[in-house]
Design a protein around this motif. Structure first.
Motif, PDB file in Angstrom:
ATOM      1  N   GLN A  88      38.836  52.082  50.218  1.00 58.94           N
ATOM      2  CA  GLN A  88      38.647  53.087  49.166  1.00 58.94           C
ATOM      3  C   GLN A  88      38.917  52.505  47.783  1.00 58.94           C
ATOM      4  OE1 GLN A  88      41.130  56.448  50.159  1.00 58.94           O
ATOM      5  NE2 GLN A  88      40.098  56.828  52.112  1.00 58.94           N
ATOM      6  N   ILE A  89      39.948  51.676  47.674  1.00 57.60           N
ATOM      7  CA  ILE A  89      40.271  51.060  46.383  1.00 57.60           C
ATOM      8  C   ILE A  89      39.148  50.133  45.941  1.00 57.60           C
ATOM      9  CG2 ILE A  89      41.844  49.488  45.183  1.00 57.60           C
ATOM     10  CD1 ILE A  89      44.105  50.567  46.910  1.00 57.60           C
ATOM     11  N   VAL A  90      38.658  49.318  46.862  1.00 52.86           N
ATOM     12  CA  VAL A  90      37.565  48.393  46.524  1.00 52.86           C
ATOM     13  C   VAL A  90      36.310  49.172  46.117  1.00 52.86           C
ATOM     14  CG1 VAL A  90      36.025  46.604  47.423  1.00 52.86           C
ATOM     15  CG2 VAL A  90      38.465  46.546  47.990  1.00 52.86           C
ATOM     16  N   ALA A  91      36.025  50.261  46.817  1.00 53.23           N
ATOM     17  CA  ALA A  91      34.862  51.084  46.462  1.00 53.23           C
ATOM     18  C   ALA A  91      35.001  51.647  45.053  1.00 53.23           C
ATOM     19  CB  ALA A  91      34.697  52.216  47.475  1.00 53.23           C
ATOM     20  N   LEU A  92      36.220  52.046  44.686  1.00 52.43           N
ATOM     21  CA  LEU A  92      36.465  52.570  43.342  1.00 52.43           C
ATOM     22  C   LEU A  92      36.303  51.464  42.301  1.00 52.43           C
ATOM     23  CD1 LEU A  92      37.278  54.792  41.412  1.00 52.43           C
ATOM     24  CD2 LEU A  92      39.676  54.428  42.055  1.00 52.43           C
ATOM     25  N   GLN A  93      36.801  50.276  42.600  1.00 53.36           N
ATOM     26  CA  GLN A  93      36.624  49.143  41.684  1.00 53.36           C
ATOM     27  C   GLN A  93      35.136  48.865  41.472  1.00 53.36           C
ATOM     28  OE1 GLN A  93      38.985  46.373  44.012  1.00 53.36           O
ATOM     29  NE2 GLN A  93      40.557  46.276  42.425  1.00 53.36           N
ATOM     30  N   GLU A  94      34.365  48.880  42.543  1.00 47.80           N
ATOM     31  CA  GLU A  94      32.931  48.620  42.428  1.00 47.80           C
ATOM     32  C   GLU A  94      32.239  49.688  41.580  1.00 47.80           C
ATOM     33  OE1 GLU A  94      30.611  46.911  45.665  1.00 47.80           O
ATOM     34  OE2 GLU A  94      32.370  47.173  46.965  1.00 47.80           O
ATOM     35  N   LYS A  95      32.659  50.923  41.726  1.00 48.97           N
ATOM     36  CA  LYS A  95      32.078  51.995  40.913  1.00 48.97           C
ATOM     37  C   LYS A  95      32.374  51.768  39.440  1.00 48.97           C
ATOM     38  CE  LYS A  95      32.195  57.003  40.127  1.00 48.97           C
ATOM     39  NZ  LYS A  95      32.845  58.285  40.483  1.00 48.97           N
ATOM     40  N   LEU A  96      33.626  51.404  39.145  1.00 50.36           N
ATOM     41  CA  LEU A  96      34.014  51.157  37.755  1.00 50.36           C
ATOM     42  C   LEU A  96      33.163  50.060  37.127  1.00 50.36           C
ATOM     43  CD1 LEU A  96      37.901  51.306  38.169  1.00 50.36           C
ATOM     44  CD2 LEU A  96      36.537  52.890  36.806  1.00 50.36           C
ATOM     45  N   PHE A  97      32.959  48.973  37.861  1.00 46.80           N
ATOM     46  CA  PHE A  97      32.226  47.837  37.307  1.00 46.80           C
ATOM     47  C   PHE A  97      30.721  48.078  37.319  1.00 46.80           C
ATOM     48  CE2 PHE A  97      35.977  45.389  39.277  1.00 46.80           C
ATOM     49  CZ  PHE A  97      36.794  45.749  38.221  1.00 46.80           C
ATOM     50  N   GLY A  98      30.260  48.770  38.351  1.00 43.71           N
ATOM     51  CA  GLY A  98      28.827  49.065  38.441  1.00 43.71           C
ATOM     52  C   GLY A  98      28.354  49.948  37.298  1.00 43.71           C
ATOM     53  N   GLN A  99      29.168  50.941  36.917  1.00 46.88           N
ATOM     54  CA  GLN A  99      28.805  51.846  35.828  1.00 46.88           C
ATOM     55  C   GLN A  99      28.792  51.144  34.468  1.00 46.88           C
ATOM     56  OE1 GLN A  99      30.321  56.176  37.593  1.00 46.88           O
ATOM     57  NE2 GLN A  99      31.659  55.032  36.229  1.00 46.88           N
ATOM     58  N   LEU A 100      29.404  49.975  34.406  1.00 46.87           N
ATOM     59  CA  LEU A 100      29.396  49.182  33.170  1.00 46.87           C
ATOM     60  C   LEU A 100      28.200  48.234  33.115  1.00 46.87           C
ATOM     61  CD1 LEU A 100      33.207  48.348  32.959  1.00 46.87           C
ATOM     62  CD2 LEU A 100      31.940  49.934  31.497  1.00 46.87           C
ATOM     63  N   GLY A 101      27.349  48.298  34.137  1.00 46.11           N
ATOM     64  CA  GLY A 101      26.133  47.474  34.165  1.00 46.11           C
ATOM     65  C   GLY A 101      26.381  46.021  34.489  1.00 46.11           C
ATOM     66  N   LEU A 102      27.465  45.724  35.210  1.00 41.27           N
ATOM     67  CA  LEU A 102      27.788  44.340  35.524  1.00 41.27           C
ATOM     68  C   LEU A 102      27.168  43.906  36.846  1.00 41.27           C
ATOM     69  CD1 LEU A 102      31.581  44.224  34.539  1.00 41.27           C
ATOM     70  CD2 LEU A 102      29.576  43.697  33.126  1.00 41.27           C
ATOM     71  N   TYR A 103      26.808  42.658  36.900  1.00 43.29           N
ATOM     72  CA  TYR A 103      26.365  42.012  38.133  1.00 43.29           C
ATOM     73  C   TYR A 103      27.587  41.340  38.733  1.00 43.29           C
ATOM     74  CZ  TYR A 103      23.921  38.512  41.056  1.00 43.29           C
ATOM     75  OH  TYR A 103      23.478  37.735  42.104  1.00 43.29           O
ATOM     76  N   TYR A 104      27.924  41.654  39.993  1.00 42.15           N
ATOM     77  CA  TYR A 104      29.177  41.158  40.549  1.00 42.15           C
ATOM     78  C   TYR A 104      29.051  40.844  42.033  1.00 42.15           C
ATOM     79  CZ  TYR A 104      29.699  45.941  42.341  1.00 42.15           C
ATOM     80  OH  TYR A 104      29.497  47.133  42.993  1.00 42.15           O
ATOM     81  N   GLN A 105      30.020  40.093  42.531  1.00 45.05           N
ATOM     82  CA  GLN A 105      30.095  39.812  43.966  1.00 45.05           C
ATOM     83  C   GLN A 105      31.491  40.144  44.475  1.00 45.05           C
ATOM     84  OE1 GLN A 105      29.241  35.674  44.691  1.00 45.05           O
ATOM     85  NE2 GLN A 105      31.083  34.910  43.687  1.00 45.05           N
ATOM     86  N   VAL A 106      31.536  40.560  45.740  1.00 42.35           N
ATOM     87  CA  VAL A 106      32.788  40.961  46.384  1.00 42.35           C
ATOM     88  C   VAL A 106      33.166  39.885  47.396  1.00 42.35           C
ATOM     89  CG1 VAL A 106      33.968  42.760  47.705  1.00 42.35           C
ATOM     90  CG2 VAL A 106      32.143  43.384  46.093  1.00 42.35           C
ATOM     91  N   LEU A 107      34.398  39.372  47.281  1.00 40.53           N
ATOM     92  CA  LEU A 107      34.843  38.249  48.110  1.00 40.53           C
ATOM     93  C   LEU A 107      36.051  38.627  48.959  1.00 40.53           C
ATOM     94  CD1 LEU A 107      34.814  35.447  45.354  1.00 40.53           C
ATOM     95  CD2 LEU A 107      32.952  36.075  46.894  1.00 40.53           C
ATOM     96  N   ASP A 108      36.001  38.225  50.222  1.00 44.53           N
ATOM     97  CA  ASP A 108      37.162  38.327  51.103  1.00 44.53           C
ATOM     98  C   ASP A 108      37.866  36.981  51.030  1.00 44.53           C
ATOM     99  OD1 ASP A 108      38.938  39.300  52.919  1.00 44.53           O
ATOM    100  OD2 ASP A 108      37.523  39.553  54.566  1.00 44.53           O
ATOM    101  N   MET A 109      39.068  36.964  50.452  1.00 45.37           N
ATOM    102  CA  MET A 109      39.711  35.693  50.118  1.00 45.37           C
ATOM    103  C   MET A 109      40.367  35.032  51.327  1.00 45.37           C
ATOM    104  SD  MET A 109      38.704  35.613  47.106  1.00 45.37           S
ATOM    105  CE  MET A 109      39.513  34.122  46.512  1.00 45.37           C
TER     106      MET A 109
END
Length: 429
Positions: free
Chosen positions: A290-311
């Motif tokens: 849920q936290i990661v989904a919220l982070q993605e929403k925050l960044f997606g709404q800013l028009g950013l291109y991003y990748q999600v990594l399992d460290m």
């Protein structure tokens, strides 16, 4: 009524006499400044069980830890070395998600890429070049103001920082987070128990001189103050998950000579909005998603291109059981750069700060704690300004931020007077 007035008069006279006594005898009330921390409750039965040795050895090796499980097992057999045993157990990192533990070559697993990589009909510039043209940032030759690895934001860029914070808080409140204001100075023991104290022999935190008799440091993230606030608490089932958020200054004594970490990418202090969640043990994996989904929403709404990594294990701090990083595309560097992380620390911090909950069948267990970056301002500024730069030297403000910038849709060149470059007049003997 008269009886009440007589009681009030007695109270008043008592206070007056007490005040006079304090003044005459110069009595100074002493506040209890002692730091009260609970004794850590390490899972000694697990760490000192010889049958768990191979798993622990593998975990220590993968995590690049200096802990010594053989030493721990030896001390456990010596009943006269309890203090030394606890000190050695303290060094052991948290266990690692079994799936993550099997990652090869210590490389992160790319879970997904989201958004569209920005394209330009002109040669795009990196953040420092853009800011030089717009005169909105000062990060060198600051003289006595603040020193290296620091910066000053001006005009529209300073407004953009505040807009990012307000936008982020608005989204977190909609997701049932409670906003907390936290101190930036904490007991060093709290920072250590939360898992951030050193990198090998080098300290990662700024320690304050002990002028006031306490061992204090500048906080590296609001997560630590939020965890400290909850120490010695026992939650009932209906109180979990507890979602807290805080805006704070973060202080990091980090050093980097990497070209890709130049400018304000890695600095000694910055503003960050942090998420901190206490969960029951069975739901922490779900909460992390849920936290990661919220982070993605925050960044997606800013028009950013991003990748999600399992460290991988070697990239996990001592408290983390699993860590998900999000990297935004940074045009000037032509590569992704980390803008957030989310860690599930399971009971690592809770055992060290005595944070528990009562289950429905009246068991008392340690909560699982999770933390996630909602907005780390400097890197967000880099990603946003590089992504939304225009050929006329302006920067388009993402729509979700415009309401927090008085409707401003573009960032323009500063018209503030230029400041003089600091020059030291001190003579060197």
């Amino acid at each position: 009524m008269k009886r009440i007035n007589r009681q009030l008069l007695k109270i008043f006279n008592f206070k007056r006499l007490y005040s006079q006594d304090v003044l005459q005898k110069k009595i100074i009330p002493v506040l209890d400044s002692e730091i009260h921390l609970p004794e850590p409750e390490y899972d000694i039965d697990f760490w000192c069980n010889p049958f768990n040795r191979d798993l622990i050895v593998k975990n220590i090796s993968k995590r690049k830890s200096h802990a010594d499980i053989n030493r721990i097992l030896q001390l456990h057999q010596n009943s006269h070395s309890q203090e030394e045993l606890i000190n050695e157990i303290r060094k052991i990192p948290n266990l690692t998600d079994p799936k993550v533990l099997e990652y090869k070559d210590n490389e992160p697993c790319v879970l997904r890429k989201m958004g569209e990589q920005p394209t330009f009909r002109f040669k795009p510039q990196e953040f420092s070049q853009i800011m030089a043209r717009l005169k909105l940032l000062k990060s060198d030759r600051l003289g006595p103001v603040t020193g290296s690895k620091s910066y000053i934001l001006m005009d529209d860029l300073a407004e953009l920082e505040q807009a990012l914070v307000k936008y982020t808080i608005k989204e977190l409140l909609k997701n049932n987070f409670h906003l907390i204001s936290v101190p930036d100075i904490l007991p060093s023991q709290v920072i250590e128990r939360c898992g951030l104290i050193s990198d090998g022999e080098r300290k990662l935190v700024y320690e304050l001189e002990p002028f006031y008799g306490d061992d204090l440091s500048l906080s590296g993230t609001a997560e630590m103050a939020l965890a400290y606030k909850l120490s010695n608490k026992i939650f009932s089932p209906h109180e979990l998950p507890l979602k807290l958020a805080a805006v704070s200054r973060c202080y990091r004594a980090e050093i980097s000579q990497l070209a890709d970490e130049r400018g304000i990418y890695r600095v000694h202090q910055f503003t960050k909005v942090e998420m901190f969640v206490c969960s029951d043990q069975e739901k922490s994996i779900e909460i992390m998603d849920q936290i990661v989904a919220l982070q993605e929403k925050l960044f997606g709404q800013l028009g950013l291109y991003y990748q999600v990594l399992d460290m991988p294990p070697n990239e996990l701090g001592s408290p983390a059981y699993r860590k998900i990083d999000i990297e935004a595309w940074m045009v000037g560097r032509k590569k992704f750069g980390e803008v957030s992380s989310c860690s599930n620390c399971t009971d690592y911090q809770a055992r060290r700060l005595n944070i528990k909950y009562k289950t429905k069948d009246d068991q008392i267990l340690h909560v699982h704690t999770l933390n996630g970056t909602a907005c780390a301002v400097p890197r967000m500024l880099i990603a946003i300004c590089e992504t939304h730069q225009k050929n006329d030297n302006s920067i388009a403000v993402p729509k979700v931020l415009q309401e927090f910038m008085n409707g401003k849709s573009f960032i323009q060149k500063s018209d503030a007077p230029r400041t003089k470059v600091f020059k030291s007049n001190q003579k060197v003997n």
